[in-house]
Design an enzyme around this catalytic site. Sequence first.
Site, PDB file in Angstrom:
ATOM      1  N   LEU A   1      20.406  33.425 -11.119  1.00  0.00           N
ATOM      2  CA  LEU A   1      21.837  33.113 -11.514  1.00  0.00           C
ATOM      3  C   LEU A   1      22.141  33.126 -13.197  1.00  0.00           C
ATOM      4  O   LEU A   1      23.190  32.347 -13.068  1.00  0.00           O
ATOM      5  CB  LEU A   1      22.652  31.571 -10.937  1.00  0.00           C
ATOM      6  CG  LEU A   1      21.697  32.287  -9.393  1.00  0.00           C
ATOM      7  CD1 LEU A   1      22.925  31.649  -8.601  1.00  0.00           C
ATOM      8  CD2 LEU A   1      22.661  33.458  -8.693  1.00  0.00           C
TER       9      LEU A   1
ATOM     10  N   GLU B   1      17.037  45.450  -0.234  1.00  0.00           N
ATOM     11  CA  GLU B   1      16.401  44.969  -1.161  1.00  0.00           C
ATOM     12  C   GLU B   1      14.682  44.717  -1.016  1.00  0.00           C
ATOM     13  O   GLU B   1      13.986  44.774  -2.251  1.00  0.00           O
ATOM     14  CB  GLU B   1      16.425  43.505  -1.890  1.00  0.00           C
ATOM     15  CG  GLU B   1      18.040  43.635  -2.432  1.00  0.00           C
ATOM     16  CD  GLU B   1      19.615  42.664  -2.511  1.00  0.00           C
ATOM     17  OE1 GLU B   1      19.968  42.129  -2.941  1.00  0.00           O
ATOM     18  OE2 GLU B   1      18.298  41.151  -1.462  1.00  0.00           O
TER      19      GLU B   1
ATOM     20  N   HIS C   1      20.929  44.430  -8.185  1.00  0.00           N
ATOM     21  CA  HIS C   1      22.407  44.031  -7.891  1.00  0.00           C
ATOM     22  C   HIS C   1      22.520  44.034  -6.647  1.00  0.00           C
ATOM     23  O   HIS C   1      22.406  45.268  -6.277  1.00  0.00           O
ATOM     24  CB  HIS C   1      23.594  43.665  -8.880  1.00  0.00           C
ATOM     25  CG  HIS C   1      25.079  42.901  -8.647  1.00  0.00           C
ATOM     26  ND1 HIS C   1      25.183  42.368  -9.306  1.00  0.00           N
ATOM     27  CD2 HIS C   1      25.972  44.323  -7.890  1.00  0.00           C
ATOM     28  CE1 HIS C   1      26.579  42.075  -8.625  1.00  0.00           C
ATOM     29  NE2 HIS C   1      26.629  43.372  -7.684  1.00  0.00           N
TER      30      HIS C   1
ATOM     31  N   GLY D   1      14.400  32.933  -3.173  1.00  0.00           N
ATOM     32  CA  GLY D   1      13.331  33.105  -3.579  1.00  0.00           C
ATOM     33  C   GLY D   1      12.505  34.651  -2.663  1.00  0.00           C
ATOM     34  O   GLY D   1      11.341  34.702  -2.260  1.00  0.00           O
TER      35      GLY D   1
END
Length: 198
Positions: A95, A184, A114, A22
């Site tokens: 997932l 990210e 991704h 997370g």
Amino acid sequence: MEMHLICIMQKKNIAIFASGNGSNAGQIIKHFRESDVAEVALVVCNRAGAAVIDRSRALGVAVEVIDRAGINNPELMNGVFDRYGIDVVVLAGFLLMVPDFILERYHDNVLNIHPSLLPRFGGKGMYGRNVHQAVVEAGEKESGITVHLVTGRCDEGRILFQASVPLSPSDTADDVEQKVHELEYRHYPEVIEKWCGM
């Protein structure tokens, strides 16, 4: 008498779907505390005991732990979406494949990140460490992130954003993972906010 009409845009409610630690979910939650366009209303996790559950609750966000069968149950999930008034679904280390009924309900409003520059190193089995190991083994000179819309085909939705980072020949999968995580954390919340504001 002159009348002034003030239009106040209502914030969109985001549901984050996550399966693991997370860290991305935490960054997104923190980012949207300061946003005028959206807020994180819910985190959905398919794995009891995943670190994202405590992390999200510590940041004041409601969490629903729903297993694979539940996530594939339209009546259950649509009830959850209605209860929290969800407008946008964001995948952050989730997932499982997203069921068609969710993709239909939130057409063009299900986003994923991704950890590679798609279409390279995408598809079945390409997630997390598997991606970074494949990048190292292929001798790639760069890696990065891809934010894309989710469809019924793994990692094949419309690309909204990509960012890259150079790699060195000595980089391990751990090194690549760290570099990609930094991208990210920096970019994913901003891309989500831009999409929510469109």
